[in-house]
Write a protein that holds these residues in place. Structure first.
Motif, PDB file in Angstrom:
ATOM      1  N   VAL A 119      38.919  12.512 -14.722  1.00 25.36           N
ATOM      2  CA  VAL A 119      37.991  11.698 -15.512  1.00 25.36           C
ATOM      3  C   VAL A 119      37.271  12.487 -16.602  1.00 25.36           C
ATOM      4  O   VAL A 119      36.774  11.904 -17.570  1.00 25.36           O
ATOM      5  N   SER A 120      37.214  13.797 -16.476  1.00 25.97           N
ATOM      6  CA  SER A 120      36.551  14.592 -17.520  1.00 25.97           C
ATOM      7  C   SER A 120      37.479  14.913 -18.692  1.00 25.97           C
ATOM      8  O   SER A 120      37.047  15.480 -19.687  1.00 25.97           O
TER       9      SER A 120
ATOM     10  N   GLN B  25      39.295  13.600 -21.718  1.00 28.31           N
ATOM     11  CA  GLN B  25      39.177  12.436 -22.596  1.00 28.31           C
ATOM     12  C   GLN B  25      40.502  11.721 -22.805  1.00 28.31           C
ATOM     13  O   GLN B  25      40.581  10.489 -22.714  1.00 28.31           O
TER      14      GLN B  25
ATOM     15  N   ARG C 293      41.612   9.942 -19.640  1.00 26.55           N
ATOM     16  CA  ARG C 293      40.736   8.793 -19.410  1.00 26.55           C
ATOM     17  C   ARG C 293      41.140   7.623 -20.315  1.00 26.55           C
ATOM     18  O   ARG C 293      41.255   6.476 -19.880  1.00 26.55           O
TER      19      ARG C 293
ATOM     20  N   GLU D 243      28.595  15.925 -15.489  1.00 28.23           N
ATOM     21  CA  GLU D 243      29.765  15.408 -16.195  1.00 28.23           C
ATOM     22  C   GLU D 243      30.574  14.460 -15.326  1.00 28.23           C
ATOM     23  O   GLU D 243      30.889  13.339 -15.736  1.00 28.23           O
TER      24      GLU D 243
ATOM     25  N   THR E  25      30.946  10.820 -17.110  1.00 28.14           N
ATOM     26  CA  THR E  25      32.277  10.220 -17.243  1.00 28.14           C
ATOM     27  C   THR E  25      32.286   8.741 -16.869  1.00 28.14           C
ATOM     28  O   THR E  25      33.140   7.989 -17.354  1.00 28.14           O
TER      29      THR E  25
END
Length: 263
Positions: A78-79, A81, A84, A127, A132
């Protein structure tokens, strides 16, 4: 892959509240996240699951498909980009919409006291556990349907951060505020709620639940005299995400066997 405590919910015992709906669940190949995906899938949802590791994704997809669940599995830290955004883009490409988002990813990289925590640990906690969740919804929001639902997974530690997990608890407290803030921002077309699990034996919580002294202490403070199961958390999440909770937004359900009554 861990045993996801009591992941044997029978489709004959539950309804089909999510027929025709699409649900994205982060960190969902094990533990609570997997049980949530399993429950929503049994209730008719097409579920999009993710994990940092391809092997975990593949194993979870196989298990869900064996239950007759329509599932899309993707690698997503999830961190990251791009990963995600890919999670959302692939979901929309396949299903055309998003009805439910369950933000379940979490990290606890340190057991230090707050004032002894390294900056890198603080950065990771904020984060993964808070930032996130916001960024994921920024990506997903253009595709949310009218009547959609967001559920954050917080923790009983949000209410009284415990020693050794204090900063983790603080980030989970932030999710309670985020739930209320976004419930206002995203109304009236999207509801935003939160589930705060108590102690559940999963790989993530094993350093607590595998310690007999800590486990007995928790049981002593729990009126129902048992630890939670991943299915307990999935049931609460499914309720909040469903139309049965259509007049509920900005709220947190504590699913902890009564522990909150003693806080």
């Amino acid at each position: 892959m861990e045993n996801n405590n009591n992941n044997n919910t029978s489709s004959s015992k539950i309804g089909r509240r999510f027929e025709g709906k699409v649900a994205v669940i982060t960190a969902s190949t094990q533990g609570i996240g997997f049980s949530i995906a399993h429950r929503l899938g049994l209730e008719g949802a097409s579920v999009v699951i993710s994990s940092r590791r391809q092997r975990n994704v593949d194993e979870a997809v196989e298990k869900l498909k064996a239950q007759g669940i329509d599932v899309l599995g993707l690698v997503c830290h999830v961190s990251n980009q791009q990963q995600r955004r890919n999670l959302i883009q692939q979901t929309v490409q396949k299903y055309g919409k998003i009805d439910v988002v369950v933000s379940n990813a979490a990290a606890n990289p340190s057991v230090d006291a707050i004032l002894d925590s390294q900056e890198s640990a603080l950065d990771k906690l904020w984060e993964i556990n808070v930032k996130t969740s916001i960024l994921l919804l920024q990506d997903a929001s253009p595709y949310l349907t009218k009547g959609s639902s967001i559920v954050f997974i917080s923790s009983i530690s949000a209410y009284q951060p415990p020693s050794g997990m204090a900063m983790y608890g603080v980030t989970k407290t932030a999710l309670l505020g985020l739930t209320k803030a976004l419930a206002t921002e995203m109304a009236p077309h999207t509801r935003v709620n939160c589930v705060a699990p108590g102690t559940v034996p999963t790989h993530f919580a094993s350093f607590i639940t595998d310690n007999d002294t800590i486990r007995d202490s928790i049981l002593g403070k729990t009126p129902l005299k048992r630890l939670g199961t991943t299915d307990d958390m999935a049931a609460a999440t499914a309720f909040l995400a469903s139309d049965d909770a259509s007049y509920i937004t900005g709220e947190t359900i504590v699913v902890a066997g009564g522990m909150s009554a003693r806080l």
